[in-house]
Design a protein around this motif. Structure first.
Motif, PDB file in Angstrom:
ATOM      1  N   UNK A 141      -7.547  -3.272   8.504  1.00 32.68           N
ATOM      2  CA  UNK A 141      -6.686  -2.264   7.699  1.00 32.68           C
ATOM      3  C   UNK A 141      -5.388  -2.868   7.208  1.00 32.68           C
ATOM      4  N   UNK A 142      -4.608  -3.752   7.940  1.00 36.07           N
ATOM      5  CA  UNK A 142      -3.468  -4.377   7.523  1.00 36.07           C
ATOM      6  C   UNK A 142      -3.783  -5.341   6.439  1.00 36.07           C
ATOM      7  N   UNK A 143      -4.851  -6.251   6.512  1.00 37.89           N
ATOM      8  CA  UNK A 143      -5.395  -6.941   5.371  1.00 37.89           C
ATOM      9  C   UNK A 143      -5.439  -6.145   4.130  1.00 37.89           C
ATOM     10  N   UNK A 144      -5.964  -5.097   4.374  1.00 37.45           N
ATOM     11  CA  UNK A 144      -6.266  -4.201   3.189  1.00 37.45           C
ATOM     12  C   UNK A 144      -5.077  -3.720   2.364  1.00 37.45           C
ATOM     13  N   UNK A 145      -4.164  -3.208   3.323  1.00 35.16           N
ATOM     14  CA  UNK A 145      -2.801  -2.651   2.983  1.00 35.16           C
ATOM     15  C   UNK A 145      -2.319  -3.590   2.040  1.00 35.16           C
ATOM     16  N   UNK A 146      -1.987  -4.960   2.535  1.00 37.83           N
ATOM     17  CA  UNK A 146      -1.366  -6.139   1.952  1.00 37.83           C
ATOM     18  C   UNK A 146      -2.169  -6.409   0.489  1.00 37.83           C
ATOM     19  N   UNK A 147      -3.501  -6.420   0.420  1.00 34.32           N
ATOM     20  CA  UNK A 147      -4.165  -6.768  -0.750  1.00 34.32           C
ATOM     21  C   UNK A 147      -4.144  -5.806  -1.805  1.00 34.32           C
ATOM     22  N   UNK A 148      -4.043  -4.395  -1.279  1.00 37.75           N
ATOM     23  CA  UNK A 148      -3.844  -3.371  -2.350  1.00 37.75           C
ATOM     24  C   UNK A 148      -2.613  -3.415  -2.893  1.00 37.75           C
ATOM     25  N   UNK A 149      -1.411  -3.382  -2.141  1.00 39.36           N
ATOM     26  CA  UNK A 149      -0.065  -3.258  -2.558  1.00 39.36           C
ATOM     27  C   UNK A 149       0.358  -4.547  -3.283  1.00 39.36           C
TER      28      UNK A 149
END
Length: 236
Positions: A141-149
Motif C-alpha cells: 500500500x505504501x508503494x501504491x500511494x507513492x506511485x499514484x501520487x
C-alpha cells in the motif's frame, strides 16, 4: 458539452465538433448529431473497460478514430480499421487539430487520458487510482500511494472541465483516496465518479466525508445509466 453516463467507467461526451466515447464495453449509447467525428478511447484491456464491440461503431460512424492503450493487443483491431487506430503509451500525445489526448501511466493496467477539444478539458482516469486495499500488506500500500501520487503530480496545476475518476466501494474505508489525492494536485469543475459497480450512493458517501468539503459541490451524483449532464465553458 453534453456528457452521458453509459455504464461502469464508460462516458460519452459530445462537444460542438466531436464525440468522445470512453471505455465502452456495453450499454446504450445516446443519439448524437449526425456527421460528427467520433473518438473512441480504451484505457486498458480489462474486459470492464475494453471490448471488440467498439469496432462495430465504424459501420454507423465512418469518421471514427480509435485511441487505445498500448497494452491492448493489436490483433484485436480489425484489419480495415488499423489505419484509424492509434496506440498510446504513457507520456505520448495524440493530436489531429480537433482533439488532443495525452496518456498517463496507470497504477493498474494501461493508461489514463487527458483530452482537449473545443475549449474543454476532459480527464478519464481509466484504472489510474489510489488502490489502497485493506487486505494488502503495508509495504504494498505504501508503494501504491507513492506511485499514484507521483503520476497525478504530473497533472499539477491543470483543471479539467470534467474528470471521470474511480470511486470504488470495494476499497472499503479507503474508497475516497484517489479522488481526494487528485483534487489536491489538479482540479476539476465537475467530478464524475465511476467504477462504482452499481453502488450509486457512493458519491453521496464521499460528500458526507469531511475531506470532501473543499470540492463536494463539484461531485456529480449519478443515479442511473443514460443520465445526461450539460456543462458550459468556464464563465458561461
Amino acid at each position: 458539452m453534453k456528457i452521458t453516463y453509459i455504464h461502469h467507467s464508460s462516458f460519452f461526451a459530445e462537444t460542438e465538433s466531436a464525440c468522445l466515447l470512453f471505455d465502452y464495453f456495453k450499454g446504450e449509447l445516446p443519439e448524437a448529431e449526425p456527421g460528427k467525428p467520433w473518438y473512441v478511447f480504451a484505457s486498458h484491456r480489462h474486459p470492464d473497460h475494453f471490448s471488440k464491440v467498439i469496432f462495430d461503431l465504424a459501420k454507423e460512424h465512418p469518421d471514427i478514430r480509435y485511441l487505445l492503450s498500448f497494452d491492448i493487443w493489436r490483433k484485436r483491431v480489425p484489419e480495415e480499421l488499423k489505419e484509424r487506430t492509434v496506440f498510446l503509451k504513457p507520456g505520448e500525445i495524440f493530436e489531429d487539430g480537433r482533439v488532443s489526448a495525452e496518456a498517463f501511466r496507470s497504477t493498474d493496467e494501461g493508461v489514463a487520458f487527458w483530452c482537449r477539444t473545443d475549449g474543454f478539458s476532459l480527464y478519464h482516469a481509466g484504472d489510474l487510482n489510489h488502490w489502497y486495499w485493506e487486505e494488502e500488506d503495508e509495504q504494498w500500500n505504501r508503494n501504491m500511494t507513492k506511485a499514484y501520487r507521483e503520476e497525478i503530480g504530473k497533472m499539477k496545476g491543470r483543471t479539467a472541465d470534467a474528470a471521470f475518476l474511480p470511486l470504488d466501494p470495494r476499497l472499503g474505508q479507503y474508497f475516497w483516496l484517489g479522488i481526494d489525492d487528485f483534487m489536491k494536485e489538479a482540479d476539476a469543475r465537475f467530478i464524475f465518479p465511476m467504477h462504482f459497480w452499481g453502488e450509486y450512493d457512493v458519491a453521496e458517501r464521499l460528500k458526507a466525508l469531511p475531506c470532501s468539503e473543499p470540492y463536494r459541490d463539484r461531485i456529480v451524483e449519478i443515479d442511473r445509466e443514460g443520465q445526461c449532464f450539460e456543462i458550459g465553458r468556464c464563465g458561461e
